[in-house]
Design an enzyme around this catalytic site. Structure first.
Site, PDB file in Angstrom:
ATOM      1  N   GLY A  14      58.912  74.517  44.228  1.00  0.00           N
ATOM      2  CA  GLY A  14      59.598  74.408  45.520  1.00  0.00           C
ATOM      3  C   GLY A  14      58.795  75.082  46.610  1.00  0.00           C
ATOM      4  O   GLY A  14      58.257  76.162  46.405  1.00  0.00           O
ATOM      5  N   GLY A 110      55.797  79.671  41.354  1.00  0.00           N
ATOM      6  CA  GLY A 110      56.814  80.593  40.864  1.00  0.00           C
ATOM      7  C   GLY A 110      56.732  80.745  39.353  1.00  0.00           C
ATOM      8  O   GLY A 110      55.722  80.360  38.737  1.00  0.00           O
ATOM      9  N   ASP A 136      63.248  82.430  45.582  1.00  0.00           N
ATOM     10  CA  ASP A 136      64.178  83.021  44.611  1.00  0.00           C
ATOM     11  C   ASP A 136      63.784  84.461  44.240  1.00  0.00           C
ATOM     12  O   ASP A 136      64.611  85.216  43.722  1.00  0.00           O
ATOM     13  CB  ASP A 136      64.216  82.177  43.321  1.00  0.00           C
ATOM     14  CG  ASP A 136      64.562  80.729  43.593  1.00  0.00           C
ATOM     15  OD1 ASP A 136      65.163  80.451  44.650  1.00  0.00           O
ATOM     16  OD2 ASP A 136      64.229  79.864  42.760  1.00  0.00           O
ATOM     17  N   ARG A 180      68.589  79.808  42.666  1.00  0.00           N
ATOM     18  CA  ARG A 180      68.669  79.347  41.277  1.00  0.00           C
ATOM     19  C   ARG A 180      69.540  80.292  40.466  1.00  0.00           C
ATOM     20  O   ARG A 180      70.655  80.568  40.890  1.00  0.00           O
ATOM     21  CB  ARG A 180      67.264  79.224  40.672  1.00  0.00           C
ATOM     22  CG  ARG A 180      67.049  77.915  39.958  1.00  0.00           C
ATOM     23  CD  ARG A 180      65.634  77.810  39.439  1.00  0.00           C
ATOM     24  NE  ARG A 180      64.779  77.106  40.347  1.00  0.00           N
ATOM     25  CZ  ARG A 180      64.634  75.783  40.391  1.00  0.00           C
ATOM     26  NH1 ARG A 180      65.272  75.033  39.537  1.00  0.00           N
ATOM     27  NH2 ARG A 180      63.838  75.220  41.258  1.00  0.00           N
ATOM     28  N   ARG A 283      64.051  77.146  52.808  1.00  0.00           N
ATOM     29  CA  ARG A 283      62.660  77.034  52.375  1.00  0.00           C
ATOM     30  C   ARG A 283      61.725  76.914  53.580  1.00  0.00           C
ATOM     31  O   ARG A 283      60.521  76.748  53.407  1.00  0.00           O
ATOM     32  CB  ARG A 283      62.537  75.827  51.445  1.00  0.00           C
ATOM     33  CG  ARG A 283      63.395  75.990  50.189  1.00  0.00           C
ATOM     34  CD  ARG A 283      62.600  75.857  48.937  1.00  0.00           C
ATOM     35  NE  ARG A 283      62.062  74.536  48.802  1.00  0.00           N
ATOM     36  CZ  ARG A 283      62.509  73.627  47.935  1.00  0.00           C
ATOM     37  NH1 ARG A 283      63.523  73.919  47.133  1.00  0.00           N
ATOM     38  NH2 ARG A 283      61.954  72.457  47.847  1.00  0.00           N
TER      39      ARG A 283
HETATM   40  O1  F6P Z   1      63.280  77.483  43.316  1.00  0.00           O
HETATM   41  C1  F6P Z   1      63.426  77.284  44.668  1.00  0.00           C
HETATM   42  C2  F6P Z   1      64.662  76.508  44.982  1.00  0.00           C
HETATM   43  O2  F6P Z   1      64.757  76.390  46.388  1.00  0.00           O
HETATM   44  C3  F6P Z   1      65.950  77.077  44.392  1.00  0.00           C
HETATM   45  O3  F6P Z   1      66.439  78.173  45.109  1.00  0.00           O
HETATM   46  C4  F6P Z   1      66.823  75.852  44.435  1.00  0.00           C
HETATM   47  O4  F6P Z   1      67.832  75.898  43.441  1.00  0.00           O
HETATM   48  C5  F6P Z   1      65.872  74.741  44.116  1.00  0.00           C
HETATM   49  O5  F6P Z   1      64.572  75.202  44.453  1.00  0.00           O
HETATM   50  C6  F6P Z   1      66.150  73.466  44.854  1.00  0.00           C
HETATM   51  O6  F6P Z   1      65.290  72.523  44.383  1.00  0.00           O
HETATM   52  P1  F6P Z   1      65.149  71.079  45.020  1.00  0.00           P
HETATM   53  O7  F6P Z   1      64.172  71.184  46.140  1.00  0.00           O
HETATM   54  O8  F6P Z   1      64.652  70.252  43.890  1.00  0.00           O
HETATM   55  O9  F6P Z   1      66.499  70.655  45.511  1.00  0.00           O
END
Ligand code: F6P
Length: 359
Positions: A14, A110, A136, A180, A283
């Site tokens: 991510g 990560g 995270d 997460r 993010r």
């Molecule tokens: O690991 C980073 C993260 O942003 C988590 O906090 C979240 O659960 C996940 O990635 C979301 O992932 P995606 O971008 O696949 O929805």
């Protein structure tokens, strides 16, 4: 010393704020040694897919451009699981590395990426240095991963914004944040945003505990409250709330905010609740000074390690010092959750925040 002449750099998992500053740091530090840097597109995909997808990076990609100041990944990233076997992918990864003549790869990722990519590298005999990043903050052995601090800033800004409307409407507003299965983002944001309740996956809670806290706020004469809940929090009975899955069948977190809101509304009339699920804005955001600094320090340290012949390590900031660990140790340490006895939890309890039951 080392005989390195060309390295690859990729961002995996991510995305988060600060990735471009890391890549800039790697490129600039490597250029000082006279090395070439190949930026691999879309995480490991750039090396496992055919045709290979990459570009040659020089200082001019980042100097005199806004890129190091921006969130997102200039190179692209990937965090969806893959269905092909590790062996097949590792073989293609290794062939890609050799086709490009890379002497080592720097992987910005990560805990999941450290595990998967270090495995590819081991199987394909590729030298790797890892740099931890994730909102995270659950990469083990490092105090902080790049991107976490900016995500905390985004969440605490959201709490500032929610507070004013909560007060106008006499509401208890719930903010569901990412993280997460780790509560770092929720807890740091709740402390920074002066929340009244913070629920994290690592600590059990009761609906009565939340309601008691809300009632004590009401009794004190205050007319609003803020609740932070981490997406990985389960029901009181320990059941996952989410039912959604991604393209490869992995669980997508989310929904605990609505679940709690319905339960609080059904059992308590003191405050109305509403839910904000912050989502992927966590993010993004302008990388904070801390994340930029960490990015530069860890990026240049990764290159320094390679220049001195060290490999198969992850750089880290441990107890405030820049250091590094063997990737095997990082992978063995797994995912670093929030310690239920940490100073952060103690401080939260000390100021009267409800953070779940004592364990
Ligand atoms: O690991 C980073 C993260 O942003 C988590 O906090 C979240 O659960 C996940 O990635 C979301 O992932 P995606 O971008 O696949 O929805």
């Amino acid at each position: 010393m080392t005989d390195i002449k060309r390295i690859g750099v990729l961002t995996s998992g991510g995305d988060c704020a600060g990735l471009n500053a890391v890549v800039m740091s790697v490129v600039n530090a490597a250029t000082k040694f006279g090395w070439e840097v190949y930026g691999i597109h879309d995480g490991t995909d750039g090396l496992t897919n055919r045709p290979l997808s990459y570009e040659i990076l020089t200082e001019s990609n980042f100097s005199n451009t806004p890129w190091p100041r921006l969130a997102g990944s200039y190179l692209g990233s990937l965090n969806t699981g893959v269905k092909e076997s590790q062996e097949v992918l590792a073989k293609r990864f290794g062939e890609g590395v050799r086709e490009l003549g890379l002497d080592a790869v720097v992987v910005v990722g990560g805990d999941g990426s450290m595990n998967i990519v270090s495995n590819y590298c081991k199987m394909a005999c590729v030298k790797m240095v890892g740099i931890p990043k994730t909102i995270d903050n659950d990469t083990p052995l490092t105090d902080y991963s790049v991107g976490f601090n900016t995500a905390c800033q985004v969440c605490s800004n959201a709490l500032d914004d929610l507070m004013t409307t909560a007060r106008s409407h006499h509401r208890a507003l719930i903010l569901e944040v990412m993280g997460r299965d780790a509560g770092h983002l929720a807890m740091h944001s709740a402390l920074a945003g002066f929340a009244d309740v913070c629920l994290v996956p690592e600590i059990p809670y009761t609906i009565d505990g939340i309601i008691n806290k809300l009632e004590s706020i009401k009794q004190s004469g205050r007319t609003s409250a803020l609740i932070v809940v981490s997406e990985g929090v389960k029901t009181e009975k320990g059941e996952a709330v989410t039912t959604s899955v991604n393209m490869v069948g992995e669980k997508i977190n989310g929904g605990i905010g609505e679940y709690l809101s319905n339960l609080i509304n059904a059992n308590y009339k003191g405050f109305q609740t509403r839910v904000t699920k912050l989502g992927h804005v966590q993010r993004s955001g302008t990388p904070t000074a801390f994340d930029r600094g960490l990015a530069v320090v860890l990026g240049s340290e990764a290159v320094r390690l390679l220049s001195e012949g060290y490999t198969d390590r992850m750089v880290a900031l441990t107890h405030g010092e820049v250091t590094s660990y063997p990737l095997e140790e990082v992978v063995k340490a797994g995912t670093a959750g929030l310690d239920a006895n940490s100073s952060y939890i103690k401080a939260a309890r000390a100021i009267g925040m409800y953070v779940g039951e004592e364990i």
